[in-house]
Design a protein around this motif. Structure first.
Motif, PDB file in Angstrom:
ATOM      1  N   GLU A   9     -20.857 -46.302 -32.891  1.00  0.00           N
ATOM      2  CA  GLU A   9     -21.531 -45.049 -32.542  1.00  0.00           C
ATOM      3  C   GLU A   9     -23.036 -45.258 -32.496  1.00  0.00           C
ATOM      4  O   GLU A   9     -23.634 -45.832 -33.393  1.00  0.00           O
ATOM      5  CB  GLU A   9     -21.184 -43.957 -33.561  1.00  0.00           C
ATOM      6  CG  GLU A   9     -19.723 -43.562 -33.512  1.00  0.00           C
ATOM      7  CD  GLU A   9     -19.444 -42.351 -34.370  1.00  0.00           C
ATOM      8  OE1 GLU A   9     -20.370 -41.902 -35.057  1.00  0.00           O
ATOM      9  OE2 GLU A   9     -18.308 -41.872 -34.343  1.00  0.00           O
ATOM     10  N   ARG A  11     -26.657 -42.914 -31.494  1.00  0.00           N
ATOM     11  CA  ARG A  11     -27.150 -41.560 -31.291  1.00  0.00           C
ATOM     12  C   ARG A  11     -28.020 -41.472 -30.049  1.00  0.00           C
ATOM     13  O   ARG A  11     -28.924 -42.261 -29.870  1.00  0.00           O
ATOM     14  CB  ARG A  11     -27.976 -41.140 -32.512  1.00  0.00           C
ATOM     15  CG  ARG A  11     -28.443 -39.683 -32.469  1.00  0.00           C
ATOM     16  CD  ARG A  11     -27.293 -38.773 -32.744  1.00  0.00           C
ATOM     17  NE  ARG A  11     -27.721 -37.385 -32.661  1.00  0.00           N
ATOM     18  CZ  ARG A  11     -26.882 -36.377 -32.651  1.00  0.00           C
ATOM     19  NH1 ARG A  11     -25.597 -36.592 -32.720  1.00  0.00           N
ATOM     20  NH2 ARG A  11     -27.316 -35.141 -32.582  1.00  0.00           N
ATOM     21  N   ALA A  15     -26.217 -36.200 -28.240  1.00  0.00           N
ATOM     22  CA  ALA A  15     -24.822 -36.407 -28.578  1.00  0.00           C
ATOM     23  C   ALA A  15     -24.626 -37.797 -29.149  1.00  0.00           C
ATOM     24  O   ALA A  15     -25.423 -38.703 -28.949  1.00  0.00           O
ATOM     25  CB  ALA A  15     -23.933 -36.229 -27.345  1.00  0.00           C
ATOM     26  N   THR A  16     -23.556 -37.986 -29.883  1.00  0.00           N
ATOM     27  CA  THR A  16     -23.158 -39.297 -30.336  1.00  0.00           C
ATOM     28  C   THR A  16     -22.238 -39.908 -29.296  1.00  0.00           C
ATOM     29  O   THR A  16     -21.216 -39.341 -28.961  1.00  0.00           O
ATOM     30  CB  THR A  16     -22.430 -39.199 -31.687  1.00  0.00           C
ATOM     31  OG1 THR A  16     -23.327 -38.644 -32.641  1.00  0.00           O
ATOM     32  CG2 THR A  16     -21.962 -40.547 -32.159  1.00  0.00           C
ATOM     33  N   ASN A 228     -26.103 -29.734 -29.842  1.00  0.00           N
ATOM     34  CA  ASN A 228     -24.960 -30.450 -29.264  1.00  0.00           C
ATOM     35  C   ASN A 228     -23.638 -29.721 -29.433  1.00  0.00           C
ATOM     36  O   ASN A 228     -22.604 -30.198 -28.982  1.00  0.00           O
ATOM     37  CB  ASN A 228     -24.856 -31.874 -29.827  1.00  0.00           C
ATOM     38  CG  ASN A 228     -24.523 -31.914 -31.298  1.00  0.00           C
ATOM     39  OD1 ASN A 228     -24.405 -30.884 -31.948  1.00  0.00           O
ATOM     40  ND2 ASN A 228     -24.396 -33.115 -31.829  1.00  0.00           N
ATOM     41  N   THR A 229     -23.652 -28.548 -30.080  1.00  0.00           N
ATOM     42  CA  THR A 229     -22.482 -27.676 -30.124  1.00  0.00           C
ATOM     43  C   THR A 229     -22.992 -26.255 -29.931  1.00  0.00           C
ATOM     44  O   THR A 229     -23.552 -25.669 -30.865  1.00  0.00           O
ATOM     45  CB  THR A 229     -21.720 -27.808 -31.450  1.00  0.00           C
ATOM     46  OG1 THR A 229     -21.179 -29.135 -31.559  1.00  0.00           O
ATOM     47  CG2 THR A 229     -20.562 -26.821 -31.508  1.00  0.00           C
ATOM     48  N   ASN A 246     -19.785 -31.049 -29.495  1.00  0.00           N
ATOM     49  CA  ASN A 246     -20.135 -32.419 -29.864  1.00  0.00           C
ATOM     50  C   ASN A 246     -20.808 -33.172 -28.722  1.00  0.00           C
ATOM     51  O   ASN A 246     -20.509 -34.329 -28.455  1.00  0.00           O
ATOM     52  CB  ASN A 246     -18.891 -33.174 -30.338  1.00  0.00           C
ATOM     53  CG  ASN A 246     -18.257 -32.528 -31.552  1.00  0.00           C
ATOM     54  OD1 ASN A 246     -18.957 -32.075 -32.452  1.00  0.00           O
ATOM     55  ND2 ASN A 246     -16.934 -32.459 -31.579  1.00  0.00           N
ATOM     56  N   ASN A 402     -17.224 -36.590 -21.148  1.00  0.00           N
ATOM     57  CA  ASN A 402     -16.774 -35.272 -21.589  1.00  0.00           C
ATOM     58  C   ASN A 402     -16.562 -34.282 -20.473  1.00  0.00           C
ATOM     59  O   ASN A 402     -15.859 -33.302 -20.643  1.00  0.00           O
ATOM     60  CB  ASN A 402     -17.803 -34.688 -22.573  1.00  0.00           C
ATOM     61  CG  ASN A 402     -17.950 -35.567 -23.799  1.00  0.00           C
ATOM     62  OD1 ASN A 402     -17.072 -35.605 -24.637  1.00  0.00           O
ATOM     63  ND2 ASN A 402     -19.051 -36.280 -23.889  1.00  0.00           N
TER      64      ASN A 402
END
Length: 408
Positions: A9, A11, A15-16, A228-229, A246, A402
């Motif tokens: 992961e 950053r 978002a991740t 991010n959410t 996310n 996404n």
């Protein structure tokens, strides 16, 4: 696209992104997209950063960087000398590397925009109408593309890589609310707008719901980098929105997640009505007409409303009350950290709506809820067109894990 199961992961701004590259030559195209995506998200990255973030070898990174530079997609910055070792050379996106067209089809106006590879608008055209029909939209695009492409230097015109369309789905279902003739709106029933426009322009064409496209523009090009959410609300002729979870857009089963317009809220008499009846520019248009005033500035000059401050203040109060109810309902289902409100309206009006909505939300019994922070959008009136233009950008050059795009 192939992906490594041993994802690490890293950053990004919003978002991740657990993505890894592959040192196998057969995955070079994927690796190029991966590198471009990281540089796009971070702004500037050195080769050592890319190698560390992707797991690619230094040699593979060097090859990819040379290829992207040869294609004019990235540019090298000035070397940065550290305390030890060789100076690092930051890489950034070349704004002139590619260009994209975005079309917003609205219920009162259409916009056609040309953006560069960095997402900056280079030129735009606008057309207002009482209601849209397929022939007028096709003519607007056919002539407008020529005008926008010719605004570029001759050496860059072949770099226009695609056209994205942002439009409300099932336009014919909103005939009554748009005060349009049934027979003219029914023309949209058998119209495949993407195919129609693909036939008149020599480039790939993509299609997305208009509010979802606006949400994508805020996510990709907006300034709220830590959000991010969030629930995204766009106030246009009607009201719509999008859901970001996310760091990625959640489109839902039919691509219509966040379609806030049908959400039930209290009407003026306390009975349930749809949110679009209480939080839309269409409502202000009707208020102006009822007072014998000209509503055309709403569509002809969306950045500057003048001459009806009294009705605008009354409208803002109605909008804020309805949005607060919708936001509390949404927060009870998804624990949104933020709510972002934008629209085809002046920045001052947007700021007043945000302030009034915050106050209205705090009037509710919020026990058991963590109320989200309500923020103003940062893209504004061009959000839907800019989001449309981002469709070919992502499909052709970047990795978007996404958002599902409707490609040609």
């Amino acid at each position: 696209m192939p992906q490594d199961n041993n994802a690490a992961e890293e950053r990004t701004d919003s978002a991740t992104v657990p993505l890894r590259g592959s040192n196998q030559s057969g995955l070079r195209a994927y690796n190029q997209r991966l590198v471009l995506s990281l540089v796009y998200a971070r702004g500037n990255l050195a080769k050592s950063d890319i190698s560390r973030m992707t797991g690619l070898s230094a040699q593979t990174c060097s090859v990819i960087m040379r290829e992207l530079e040869a294609e004019d997609l990235i540019v090298k910055g000035e070397p940065v000398r550290g305390k030890v070792g060789q100076p690092s050379v930051p890489l950034s996106i070349n704004p002139d590397g590619a260009f994209f067209l975005g079309l917003k089809v609205g219920r009162r106006s259409a916009e056609l925009i040309l953006i560069d590879f960095a997402g900056e608008p280079k030129a735009a055209l606008r057309k207002s109408y009482p209601w849209p029909t397929p022939p007028q939209i096709i003519e607007f695009v056919e002539t407008g593309i020529v005008q926008l492409v010719e605004s570029l230097p001759a050496s860059l015109r072949e770099r226009v890589a695609g056209l994205g369309i942002a439009t409300p789905f099932e336009l014919w279902n909103w005939t009554e609310q748009a005060d349009a003739p049934r027979e003219e709106m029914d023309l949209w029933r058998g119209c495949d707008l993407r195919s129609e426009l693909a036939a008149v322009c020599d480039m790939p064409v993509y299609l997305q719901n208009d509010a979802t496209a606006a949400c994508a523009a805020e996510l990709v090009f907006g300034k709220h980098k830590t959000a991010n959410t969030f629930l995204y609300i766009y106030i246009g002729t009607f009201v719509g929105g999008g859901v970001v979870l996310n760091g990625g857009i959640f489109s839902g089963r039919s691509g219509n997640a966040g379609a806030l317009g049908p959400l039930p809220v209290r009407g003026a008499d306390g009975e349930p009505v749809q949110l679009l009846d209480r939080a839309s520019i269409m409502l202000l248009e009707r208020m102006l007409r009822a007072g014998g005033r000209d509503p055309s500035p709403l569509w002809n000059s969306p950045d500057h409303w003048e001459g009806f401050d009294d009705l605008a203040a009354e409208w803002i109060a109605i909008v804020a009350g309805a949005l607060a109810q919708a936001i509390v309902s949404a927060a009870a289902i998804i624990d949104f950290q933020h709510v972002i409100i934008d629209g085809g309206l002046p920045t001052g009006i947007r700021a007043d709506i945000v302030t009034a909505t915050r106050a209205e939300m705090m009037r509710y019994d919020l026990r058991g809820l963590e109320p989200p922070e309500i923020l103003p959008g940062t893209v504004g009136t061009l959000a839907r067109a800019l989001g449309a233009a981002s469709l070919p950008l992502f499909d052709k050059y970047l990795i978007d894990r996404n958002t599902r795009l409707g490609g040609a």
